[in-house]
Scaffold this motif. Structure first.
Motif, PDB file in Angstrom:
ATOM      1  N   THR A  26       0.859  -1.185   0.000  1.00  0.00           N
ATOM      2  CA  THR A  26       0.000   0.000   0.000  1.00  0.00           C
ATOM      3  C   THR A  26       0.896   1.236   0.000  1.00  0.00           C
ATOM      4  O   THR A  26       2.095   1.163   0.298  1.00  0.00           O
ATOM      5  N   THR A  65      -7.418  -8.245   1.553  1.00  0.00           N
ATOM      6  CA  THR A  65      -8.534  -7.324   1.330  1.00  0.00           C
ATOM      7  C   THR A  65      -9.782  -7.878   2.012  1.00  0.00           C
ATOM      8  O   THR A  65      -9.788  -8.998   2.526  1.00  0.00           O
ATOM      9  N   LEU A  92     -12.338  -2.081  -2.568  1.00  0.00           N
ATOM     10  CA  LEU A  92     -11.879  -2.973  -1.508  1.00  0.00           C
ATOM     11  C   LEU A  92     -11.008  -2.246  -0.482  1.00  0.00           C
ATOM     12  O   LEU A  92     -10.242  -1.347  -0.810  1.00  0.00           O
ATOM     13  N   ASP A  93     -11.131  -2.678   0.758  1.00  0.00           N
ATOM     14  CA  ASP A  93     -10.287  -2.210   1.851  1.00  0.00           C
ATOM     15  C   ASP A  93      -9.062  -3.133   1.896  1.00  0.00           C
ATOM     16  O   ASP A  93      -9.177  -4.326   2.160  1.00  0.00           O
ATOM     17  N   ALA A  94      -7.894  -2.569   1.622  1.00  0.00           N
ATOM     18  CA  ALA A  94      -6.665  -3.366   1.591  1.00  0.00           C
ATOM     19  C   ALA A  94      -5.779  -3.082   2.802  1.00  0.00           C
ATOM     20  O   ALA A  94      -4.581  -3.389   2.787  1.00  0.00           O
ATOM     21  N   ARG A 124      -6.124   1.482   0.018  1.00  0.00           N
ATOM     22  CA  ARG A 124      -6.561   0.894  -1.247  1.00  0.00           C
ATOM     23  C   ARG A 124      -5.406   0.217  -1.965  1.00  0.00           C
ATOM     24  O   ARG A 124      -4.233   0.464  -1.671  1.00  0.00           O
TER      25      ARG A 124
END
Length: 279
Positions: A26, A65, A92-94, A124
């Protein structure tokens, strides 16, 4: 050139960013790597359904994720990242997975502030363009590992796509390309010989290792750290090949490898390694 931005030996690579202190691959992990004094960082790149290049390690989305609980994808059977578009991936939440799993025990050890945890939530999946723009902004070299796209149509096209973005963002001087798929490295050498390359291996070394690496014009060799010894490092150095082992999280071992001639150390703990090498 990539190597012009690095010291002669003992440089620190933040593996997938500083992934012991932020969700891997990230932009927060990249930022932490920079703050922790890494000499460069490493990321992984996949091509997804609409042709976008994204920074992500696994072939499937489940581990890092919230795909398994996201209501927009409850009817999707495939979890392969290549089956999703960029717009879909941005939903998506990464980052939050790192808080719940604490994969390196750094949260339990009290190494994270409440603000650190807040920043993780909602991270993200970055695009390769975002990641390389970060490197350009901060003059931070980056090892781009091209993930194996075998099974996808025209999988070799990812090589040209990566280089197009490298040229678009004018980061030719900051980039090293690596891959476990050595066909990608052969393609890169044939079409873009100005970009430095690294052969990635695990389990065993190639036969006639020097000739093998020279075949790809590789200036770097990235083996699992458990595979190497001083004699091999010295032999490769004699042929102008730099060794940067992965993923070295034991700091005593990391310092020993650096002292033994390894050009660089790829680690999940860039701050700890920077502190040890600076003593």
């Amino acid at each position: 050139m990539f190597f012009d931005h690095l010291p002669q030996s003992g440089y620190v690579c933040a593996h997938r960013g500083a992934r012991a202190h932020a969700p891997e691959n990230t932009m927060l992990a990249a930022q932490r790597g920079l703050e922790f004094g890494a000499d460069y960082w490493e990321l992984d790149v996949h091509k997804v359904a609409d042709g976008t290049l994204v920074v992500f390690h696994d072939d499937v989305l489940d581990r890092t994720t919230d795909i398994s609980t996201h209501p927009d994808f409850s009817d999707r059977r495939s979890r392969r990242i290549r089956d999703y578009t960029w717009d879909e991936l941005q939903k998506l939440d990464a980052g939050s997975w790192f808080i719940t799993s604490d994969p390196f025990g750094t949260i339990a050890a009290g190494e994270m502030s409440a603000n650190d945890l807040d920043l993780m939530r909602g991270q993200r999946i970055p695009s390769l363009k975002e990641a390389l723009a970060f490197s350009r902004k901060h003059n931070l070299p980056v090892n781009v590992e091209i993930k194996n796209q075998a099974g996808a149509a025209d999988d070799l096209s990812i090589v040209g796509d990566v280089v197009d973005i490298v040229h678009e963002l004018n980061v030719q001087d900051l980039v090293l390309i690596s891959s476990f798929n050595h066909d990608y490295l052969a393609e890169m050498k044939a079409r873009y010989p100005e970009i430095p390359l690294a052969v990635l291996v695990e389990n065993k070394h190639p036969e006639d290792i020097v000739a093998y690496l020279q075949r790809f014009g590789c200036t770097c060799y990235h083996p699992d750290y458990q595979m190497i010894d001083v004699a091999l490092v010295s032999r490769l150095m004699e042929h102008g090949i730099r060794v940067a082992p992965y993923t070295v999280n034991d700091m005593d071992r990391a310092v020993s490898l650096a002292s033994g001639g390894c050009f660089g150390i790829i680690t999940d703990y860039p701050l700890s390694l920077r502190q040890r090498l600076s003593r």
